[in-house]
Design an enzyme around this catalytic site. Structure first.
Site, PDB file in Angstrom:
ATOM      1  N   ASP A  87       0.870  -1.174   0.090  1.00  0.00           N
ATOM      2  CA  ASP A  87       0.060  -0.008   0.118  1.00  0.00           C
ATOM      3  C   ASP A  87       0.773   1.114  -0.028  1.00  0.00           C
ATOM      4  OD1 ASP A  87      -2.396  -1.170  -0.119  1.00  0.00           O
ATOM      5  OD2 ASP A  87      -2.460  -1.283   1.828  1.00  0.00           O
ATOM      6  N   ASP A 111      -9.216  -5.619   2.010  1.00  0.00           N
ATOM      7  CA  ASP A 111      -7.875  -6.025   1.742  1.00  0.00           C
ATOM      8  C   ASP A 111      -7.568  -7.539   2.079  1.00  0.00           C
ATOM      9  OD1 ASP A 111      -6.574  -3.856   0.539  1.00  0.00           O
ATOM     10  OD2 ASP A 111      -6.077  -3.037   2.474  1.00  0.00           O
TER      11      ASP A 111
END
Length: 840
Positions: free
Chosen positions: A229, A540
């Site tokens: 990320d 996620d």
């Protein structure tokens, strides 16, 4: 199971039922603070707003109406009320499907487990073959009368030897064969692996990594790519306004107070103070001002404070008529406020390109409102592009003067009022920077030097992602960026084969959805990569579960993300991810060190006993001695080599990936050199030991015992000295850092002391005799030579093709392994059939 009661509508009445008794078709009333009990659609509602952060990971309130009626279980009602129709319950809800996907155990083995199974099979086949060979040779020699006693007489004479004595002799031979199998089978390997993993897991806590799944330690060492990320991992997630554009002038806001006219400043302050979900608290004691809210809101509020905003005073000077919460689809939020002079201002704030598209005017330096022509529009767009290229997140602030009489007066009409969002007056465009974490560029460079490719997967636009990637070192300015950058929507539209090819090349994916990240992970794994993924949101979770190693963020991560992960990064820092890679490689390296040490002992012990058995019918290393060697090799060796701390040298290697053999050519070279040396020396002692040691004048029985004791003592000391060589298989300085490993030094000392006690005081138990100082000196000198021999051996080059492939391609090995695999597959079929029968 926790009991939870909810209300549902039945026959026009509210009935209290358990949440576990809900069925499709039930009608459920929802009020502020309630949790949505199941998936459904909105029938009717008033200003119903839902917090979907538990499912999407986005901390944004979503307004539900006829255009957006779908409700997901587990989300909370943030505002308003409504009535929903249940469409899915239990495992069929979005939450249920998510939990099922992350809790599913595929049973897939880690790369190390696959390699260990191969090594265990290899060693087991060799050990079993050697043991059978020794058994057959000794039995044949024994029953044919070729096995002699110390005085030269045959141990077995057909027709004369008693049956019981013959059986005792055969049992001794079988015992030797079984002992060889015990020594050959790597039963200490699981212990070494577990010790290494447990030791590393404890030490990784100090490096801000909490290991939830033990095998993830070693898997991380095999990682070939990391999908990271951006926000909070590569960056600090501490937004700051560093640049703004107002009146067609760019201002560097990092230096101090922006130079804006009083009218523009007052309008900007009014809009920011009212159109925000954050808060500013000024302590009465005169301490530091506390700004709270999302990172973006905090950055804009802090910028407004530079303009001279008094938060509480500004909010008290006007009253809010209506609020349009920030919408992730429309990318903007607005508020209508009533001023003391009965004027109405509608303030909008959101994504710069979207707000700018709704603006038809702007304010110049002289506070005049001027129409926005095409040239001015292009200049503002150019400012947005320049900010995005500089890795800035662009937010535009605009307002619209409105007539009070046009504002709905009724409560219901005001709640349903769609505030005007066109013909706006642009006030300012601000560029918000989320700075890279200190040390991230060095961490990325360390990964790249170690052969681990770092890929950024973010929801930001491609230009912002590109700028951050260049700053972090993920991208290079001289690279062909057209092949390294892609948007999520373009990636998901590719075919499976094309997606794999693109996934191999790309370094940055912008505007990506959680499903795009999952597709990227799947494509990379199909290409043979060992993939690590970082994530913090509930959305996620599928990617974290699918990856070989899921790394959840400990600060910003949701509980679902943490439950789906293998390792939790406690400080949300990418530098800690690199430390996990370093520890993972240390685990893998320590296991390799132990295997090299163990195979050296195996090869030497097996060859010495086989040659001695075939040539003379007796073995120099008896069962008790071999078991002591086995204890050194397995338990104590595992303890000593499994606790070696990681070194920077580990990050100079390329990742092993999935297909690299566990026993490398360097390991084969090292162990063969040491094993051949030990075999040569000990076989010379076995066949010429009496003359070398000047034992011809001693009795035959005593001479044999001295010779065999010296062989046993020398063999054990060779393993103790070779344990130092095993510490550094590919380095010349085998003593580097040894003083820091107290456990290794302690185990070596304990092993040496025990060996002295066994030889000098336990002769009856181990069939040994005491050695004089000359014999001890001979043993130590022979063992010491293994050190310079190891240094010389490291100058010998090795081929690229792994040595073990030459053996595994041989017909005998293929035949034996084919039998093993057939038996295992047959057993799996039988178990499957039994389960199917029970299921019926």
């Amino acid at each position: 199971m926790r009991k939870r009661e909810i209300y549902k509508l039945r026959g026009g009445r509210r009935v209290e039922v358990s949440i576990y008794d809900l069925v499709v078709g039930d009608v459920i009333p929802l009020n502020i603070g309630d949790q949505v009990p199941a998936d459904g659609v909105l029938i009717t509602g008033h200003s119903l707003s839902i917090d979907e952060s538990s499912m999407t990971g986005e901390s944004k309130i979503v307004r539900k109406d006829s255009k957006e009626p779908f409700l997901m279980s587990g989300c909370k009602v943030a505002d308003g009320n409504g009535i929903m129709l249940v469409t899915s319950v239990g495992i069929n809800t979005e939450w249920g499907l998510l939990m099922a996907s992350i809790s599913e155990d595929t049973g897939e083995e880690t790369p190390l487990q696959v390699r260990l199974n191969g090594v265990a099979t290899f060693i087991g086949v060799v050990g079993l073959t050697v043991a059978l060979l020794v058994l057959c040779v000794l039995l044949v020699r024994y029953f044919t009368g070729h096995t002699t006693n110390a005085d030269g007489t045959s141990q077995f004479v057909a027709g004369k030897t008693k049956f019981g004595k013959a059986i005792d002799g055969a049992i001794k031979i079988v015992t030797i064969a079984v002992t060889i199998v015990v020594v050959a089978v790597p039963e200490g390997l699981p212990l070494a692996v577990t010790l290494t993993l447990a030791y590393s897991m404890r030490k990784m806590m100090a490096d801000k990594a909490l290991v939830r799944r033990l095998s993830a330690c070693e898997t991380m060492g095999s990682a070939t790519t990391i999908c990271s990320d951006k926000t909070g991992t590569l960056t600090l997630n501490q937004m700051t306004v560093v640049e703004s554009c107002a009146c067609l002038k760019k201002v560097n806001d990092s230096d101090g107070k922006p130079d804006l006219s009083p009218k523009i400043s007052s309008l900007i302050i009014e809009g920011i103070a009212q159109n925000t979900t954050g808060n500013v608290y000024v302590p009465e004691t005169g301490g530091d001002v506390e700004v709270t809210g999302s990172p973006t809101e905090k950055a804009i509020l802090q910028w407004a404070l530079k303009l001279g905003m008094n938060f509480e005073a500004t909010r008290s000077q006007s009253s809010i008529l209506h609020v349009f919460p920030f919408n992730s689809e429309k990318k903007r939020g607005g508020v209508a406020v009533k001023l003391p002079n009965n004027e109405v201002h509608i303030h909008w704030k959101g994504a710069a390109e979207i707000i700018l598209a709704s603006c038809t005017r702007y304010i110049e330096d002289n506070d005049q409102v001027v129409a926005m022509d095409d040239n001015k529009l292009m200049l503002f767009r150019k400012s947005i592009e320049d900010m995005a290229v500089g890795s800035l997140r662009c937010v535009a602030i605009a307002y619209l003067p409105y007539e009070l009489e046009n504002v709905p007066t009724g409560e219901q009409q005001l709640a349903d009022w769609a505030m005007p969002a066109d013909d706006l007056v642009l006030l300012a465009i601000v560029g918000i920077k989320d700075p890279c974490r200190p040390g991230v560029a060095d961490a990325v460079r360390l990964c790249q030097n170690a052969g681990v490719k770092v890929r950024m997967v973010t929801g930001d636009n491609v230009q912002t992602a590109k700028a951050i990637a260049l700053e972090c070192g993920i991208l290079r300015a001289d690279s062909d960026l057209s092949e390294l950058l892609i948007e999520g929507k373009d990636f998901r539209e590719l075919s499976d084969r094309r997606r794999e090819e693109v996934a191999e090349k790309i370094s940055v994916m912008g505007r990506s959805s959680p499903n795009d990240k999952l597709l990227l992970v799947q494509a990379l794994r199909r290409r043979g990569h060992v993939v690590a993924v970082t994530g913090d949101g509930t959305n996620d979770a599928p990617a974290l579960h699918e990856a070989d190693i899921g790394l959840a963020m400990g600060i910003q991560g949701t509980e679902v993300a943490k439950e789906s992960s293998d390792i939790i990064i406690l400080d949300d820092n990418f530098a800690s991810v690199v430390k996990v890679v370093r520890w993972g490689r240390s685990v893998y390296a320590n296991i390799q060190k132990f295997i090299q040490f163990q195979l050296t002992v195996n090869v030497a012990a097996l060859v010495i006993n086989v040659v001695a058995a075939i040539s003379s019918g007796a073995v120099p290393l008896n069962a008790v001695q071999l078991l002591w060697v086995n204890l050194i090799m397995d338990t104590l060796g595992a303890l000593a080599l499994a606790t070696e701390p990681p070194t920077n040298h580990l990050m100079d290697r390329q990742p092993v990936g999935r297909r690299e053999p566990l026993i490398t050519n360097i390991m084969w070279r090292n162990l063969l050199i040491q094993a051949i040396y030990q075999i040569t020396v000990l076989l010379i002692f076995n066949f010429r030991g009496k003359s070398i040691l000047n034992l011809e004048h001693d009795s035959t029985d005593h001479a044999d015992k001295v010779k065999n004791t010296l062989i046993f003592n020398t063999f054990v000391l060779c393993q103790i000295f070779n344990e130092f060589n095993a510490r550094k298989p590919d380095e010349f300085n085998i003593f580097k850092g040894i003083t820091k490993n107290y456990l290794f030094m302690g185990i070596i000392a304990v092993t040496l002391v025990l060996q002295i006690l066994i030889v000098e005081f336990l002769g009856k138990f181990t069939t040994t005799v005491r050695l004089n100082w000359k014999h001890w000196l001979i043993s130590v000198v022979i063992a010491f030579i293994s050190w310079p021999l190891a240094v010389v051996g490291k100058f010998i080059p090795v081929p690229e093709t792994p040595f073990h492939k030459y053996f595994t391609r041989s017909p005998p090995f293929k035949f034996i392994t084919r039998i093993f695999h057939w038996r295992r597959e047959r057993a799996e079929v039988i178990i499957f059939d039994e389960r199917e029968e029970r299921g019926r």
